[in-house]
Design a protein around this motif. Structure first.
Motif, short mmCIF file in Angstrom:
data_model
loop_
_atom_site.label_atom_id
_atom_site.label_comp_id
_atom_site.label_asym_id
_atom_site.label_seq_id
_atom_site.Cartn_x
_atom_site.Cartn_y
_atom_site.Cartn_z
N LYS A 1 -9.85 -35.89 -1.17
CA LYS A 1 -8.96 -34.79 -1.53
C LYS A 1 -9.48 -34.06 -2.76
O LYS A 1 -9.91 -34.66 -3.74
CB LYS A 1 -7.56 -35.32 -1.81
N GLY A 2 -9.46 -32.72 -2.70
CA GLY A 2 -9.84 -31.89 -3.83
C GLY A 2 -11.32 -31.61 -3.97
O GLY A 2 -11.73 -30.87 -4.87
N GLN A 3 -12.14 -32.16 -3.09
CA GLN A 3 -13.59 -31.94 -3.19
C GLN A 3 -13.96 -30.57 -2.65
O GLN A 3 -13.38 -30.07 -1.69
CB GLN A 3 -14.35 -33.02 -2.43
N PHE A 4 -14.94 -29.93 -3.30
CA PHE A 4 -15.48 -28.65 -2.86
C PHE A 4 -16.80 -28.95 -2.16
O PHE A 4 -17.77 -29.35 -2.79
CB PHE A 4 -15.71 -27.74 -4.07
N VAL A 5 -16.83 -28.75 -0.84
CA VAL A 5 -17.98 -29.10 -0.01
C VAL A 5 -18.58 -27.82 0.58
O VAL A 5 -17.86 -27.01 1.17
CB VAL A 5 -17.59 -30.05 1.13
N CYS A 6 -19.88 -27.64 0.43
CA CYS A 6 -20.59 -26.55 1.09
C CYS A 6 -21.37 -27.09 2.28
O CYS A 6 -22.08 -28.09 2.17
CB CYS A 6 -21.54 -25.84 0.14
N LEU A 7 -21.22 -26.41 3.42
CA LEU A 7 -22.04 -26.68 4.61
C LEU A 7 -23.19 -25.69 4.58
O LEU A 7 -22.99 -24.48 4.68
CB LEU A 7 -21.21 -26.50 5.88
N LEU A 8 -24.41 -26.19 4.43
CA LEU A 8 -25.59 -25.37 4.22
C LEU A 8 -26.59 -25.61 5.34
O LEU A 8 -26.81 -26.76 5.73
CB LEU A 8 -26.21 -25.74 2.87
N GLY A 9 -27.18 -24.54 5.84
CA GLY A 9 -28.20 -24.72 6.87
C GLY A 9 -28.56 -23.41 7.54
O GLY A 9 -27.90 -22.38 7.32
N PRO A 10 -29.59 -23.42 8.38
CA PRO A 10 -30.03 -22.21 9.06
C PRO A 10 -29.04 -21.78 10.13
O PRO A 10 -28.15 -22.54 10.53
CB PRO A 10 -31.37 -22.62 9.68
N SER A 11 -29.17 -20.55 10.60
CA SER A 11 -28.33 -20.05 11.68
C SER A 11 -28.48 -20.94 12.90
O SER A 11 -29.57 -21.41 13.22
CB SER A 11 -28.72 -18.61 12.03
N GLY A 12 -27.34 -21.20 13.57
CA GLY A 12 -27.36 -21.98 14.79
C GLY A 12 -27.29 -23.48 14.60
O GLY A 12 -27.43 -24.23 15.57
N CYS A 13 -27.02 -23.94 13.37
CA CYS A 13 -26.99 -25.39 13.14
C CYS A 13 -25.58 -25.97 13.29
O CYS A 13 -25.40 -27.18 13.11
CB CYS A 13 -27.56 -25.74 11.77
N GLY A 14 -24.59 -25.14 13.60
CA GLY A 14 -23.25 -25.66 13.87
C GLY A 14 -22.29 -25.63 12.70
O GLY A 14 -21.21 -26.22 12.77
N LYS A 15 -22.65 -24.92 11.61
CA LYS A 15 -21.78 -24.88 10.43
C LYS A 15 -20.41 -24.29 10.77
O LYS A 15 -19.36 -24.88 10.49
CB LYS A 15 -22.42 -24.05 9.31
N THR A 16 -20.42 -23.10 11.39
CA THR A 16 -19.16 -22.43 11.72
C THR A 16 -18.43 -23.18 12.82
O THR A 16 -17.19 -23.25 12.82
CB THR A 16 -19.43 -20.97 12.13
N THR A 17 -19.15 -23.75 13.76
CA THR A 17 -18.51 -24.55 14.81
C THR A 17 -17.76 -25.72 14.21
O THR A 17 -16.60 -26.00 14.57
CB THR A 17 -19.57 -25.06 15.81
N LEU A 18 -18.37 -26.41 13.25
CA LEU A 18 -17.69 -27.53 12.59
C LEU A 18 -16.45 -27.05 11.85
O LEU A 18 -15.39 -27.69 11.92
CB LEU A 18 -18.66 -28.22 11.63
#
Length: 261
Positions: free
Chosen positions: A43-60
């Motif tokens: 709880k309260g953590q700021f997490v960035c999902l980082l990676g190239p296009s098509g790696c599933g960041k937005t899907t996740l």
């Protein structure tokens, strides 16, 4: 969730606030977008999902939001399995998604109104978050009267006013100029310090991830998966010209280069 899969009563590692339990997702049989992703986010953590296009960041992110359902596995927020969208998760999109027929005040009051809050409480809550993003002086304007940076500040205030436990942000600053983006990154850091929401923030910008995040998850495509999980133990505000910042940048750049190759 698909009806034929029984939902377990609790997630493994239930002490975490967000638990992602071996999820996979396919848009079609020939395209496995995510494979066996396992994550535990406090709880309260700021997490960035980082990676190239098509790696599933937005899907996740969309799976956590409940806009999509996993092909396998489960996602839990605060011990409850996610089976659709809910008020415990707020979403901020790249394109703002404001209601053009409502004033700025009206946009921010929308979530509290849907939740059934009385008019006086809605106004007070909207005023609080307008002041937080320094837009209290334009509450009666409409979205088409605002700059891109102002619209995104309204979108953040609107998401927070609904009282979510989790704030999901899909490249919210990507379309903005560098100066505005830098300013809004600083505003978001300040808001996180004040409100302490759990934030998952999608970006392909290494500098942005290091500046914002308590933790960076590097993702790789074909299929999408987490290949590096790094806690950023640098005091905020972070200095881009520092040696520690540069070392992290070089390491993430190498990770993303390998992921994209």
């Amino acid at each position: 969730m698909t009806a034929h899969r029984p939902v377990p009563g609790r997630a493994d590692g239930s002490a975490s606030f967000i638990q992602i339990d071996s999820i996979s997702f396919s848009f079609d049989p020939a395209h496995l977008a995510l494979r066996s992703v396992k994550l535990s986010i406090p709880k309260g953590q700021f997490v960035c999902l980082l990676g190239p296009s098509g790696c599933g960041k937005t899907t996740l992110l969309n799976l956590i939001a409940g806009f999509l359902s996993p092909s396998d596995g489960y996602i839990f927020v605060n011990g409850q399995v996610i089976d659709g969208p809910g008020p415990d998760r707020g979403m901020v999109f790249q394109d703002y998604s404001l209601f053009p027929w409502l004033t700025i005040q009206g946009n921010i009051e929308f979530g509290p109104s849907i939740a059934g809050l009385p008019a006086k409480e809605r106004r007070e809550r909207a005023g609080h978050y307008l002041d937080m993003v320094n837009l209290g002086h334009i509450a009666d304007r409409y979205p088409n009267e605002l700059s891109g940076g102002m619209k995104q500040r309204v979108a953040i205030a609107r998401a927070l006013a609904a009282g979510p436990k989790v704030l999901l942000m899909d490249e919210p600053f990507a379309a903005l100029d560098a100066m505005t983006r830098n300013h809004l990154q600083g505003e978001l850091i300040r808001i996180h310090e004040l409100e302490q929401p759990t934030i998952l923030f999608v970006t392909h910008n290494i500098d942005e991830a290091i500046r914002l995040a308590d933790r960076v998850l590097v993702m790789s495509p074909n299929p999408g998966r987490v290949v590096r999980d790094v806690l950023i133990d640098l005091e905020k505000p972070r200095v881009r010209t520092s040696l520690e910042f540069a070392r992290l940048y070089d390491a993430f750049e190498a990770d993303i280069g390998h992921a994209a190759s």
